[in-house]
Design a protein around this motif. Structure first.
Motif: not given
Length: 338
Positions: A145-147, A174-175, A212-219, A244-248
């Motif tokens: 919902a955030l975006s 996403d970043h 700045a180029r990193n971000w907290c995400h998982f799969f 195969r890719s389900v990032p969150y």
């Protein structure tokens, strides 16, 4: 619990899904994706299932950390087809389900979510519509919902989070969206206790200038059945989506004094970079976010776990020196294994 039956898709259905996906990608703040009940059926059989896999991964990790929802109403905010509430209820004891309130900008979605929930949990108590001003949810569920939120609406949602007993908030991986969610974490951490994915209550290490180029995400792990399914092969082909890719990304918080983090734990972010005999890890704990190396010979079981999508396997107690893991313990409360 959220598994949807596969339905026959026409060429027009795939075109409609592509239109909806474009709306998601454009992040229109005033978009109403649901033009008909058919839209919700198409979404439920495709995108909603991918979101359910994310909820499954997050809730499994939180249960592994000892998070137990308190009694009271559950609010599925911006509910869509209601997969978040259905996943939360999956392990709930029969007959003990709480009141579920579905809220969405489209009443069509609220009614669809209610109907779908009652199909799998006929005895559930379900309400829909605007959120009562006096409601203090036992669990506030927020998904993707955030975006789409204008600043004034985000401020209202943050206030709702502050009066909830617990909040579980999942967004795309996403970043930019992840870093926006990190900013929400910073706003809320003074008022609520952090449950996950953080293993600490300090400032977010991913938001420092050097990261700045990193971000907290998982799969999340897809349901294994998708790789044997003609329906999902068509989904992947028609919409150009990698199954195969389900990032969150996510945050989970609860009311002050109701949850205590296990001390000394670190969390692996993203995907470990596996090399011969070693893995390079983006590690986050109370000291911040940094890169560390794990040698396979130090702990083959843990090295093997890094190849898995199981996010519960990526929370460890360990000792580290010189950018290298020196010893690993079996989870938050376990014994040293190397």
């Amino acid at each position: 619990m959220s598994q949807a039956a596969e339905i026959a898709f026409s060429e027009a259905d795939w075109e409609r899904l592509a239109q909806m996906r474009q709306g998601f990608l454009e992040r229109a703040t005033e978009a109403n994706y649901w033009k008909s009940r058919r839209d919700l059926q198409l979404y439920e059989a495709t995108f909603a299932q991918r979101i359910a896999w994310k909820w499954r991964a997050v809730l499994a990790e939180l249960r592994g950390r000892g998070f137990v929802p308190q009694p009271g109403p559950v609010l599925d905010w911006a509910c869509g087809t209601g997969v978040a509430a259905r996943e939360l209820l999956s392990p709930w004891p029969t007959g003990a389900a709480p009141l579920i309130h579905f809220h969405d900008r489209a009443s069509l979605a609220e009614e669809f979510a209610k109907t779908r929930l009652l199909q799998v949990a006929p005895t559930a108590r379900v309400t829909t519509g605007p959120v009562p001003e006096t409601m203090e949810p036992s669990v506030l569920l927020i998904s993707h919902a955030l975006s789409e939120l204008q600043p004034i609406h985000l401020a209202g949602l943050i206030e709702l989070a502050r009066r909830s007993l617990a909040v579980v908030w999942i967004e795309p991986g996403d970043h930019d969206t992840s870093r926006q969610l990190g900013a929400v974490r910073e706003t809320l951490r003074q008022d609520l206790d952090l449950v996950g994915p953080c293993t600490h209550s300090e400032a977010c290490g991913a938001l420092t200038p050097e990261n700045a180029r990193n971000w907290c995400h998982f799969f999340a792990a897809p349901d294994p059945s998708v790789f044997r399914s003609a329906h999902w092969r068509s989904f992947s082909k028609e919409l150009s989506i990698d199954l195969r890719s389900v990032p969150y990304s996510y945050i989970a918080l609860c009311r002050k004094g109701t949850f205590t983090q296990a001390s000394g734990c670190a969390r692996v972010l993203g995907k470990p970079r596996l090399q011969k005999g070693r893995a390079m890890l983006d590690v986050c704990d109370q000291r911040g976010l940094r890169e560390s190396m794990l040698l396979e010979r130090l702990s083959k079981p843990h090295f093997k776990a890094l190849e898995s999508f199981d996010s519960r396997a990526l929370v460890f107690r360990w000792e580290e020196a010189g950018g290298r893991v020196q010893s690993i313990f079996e989870g938050p409360e376990g014994k040293e294994t190397a």
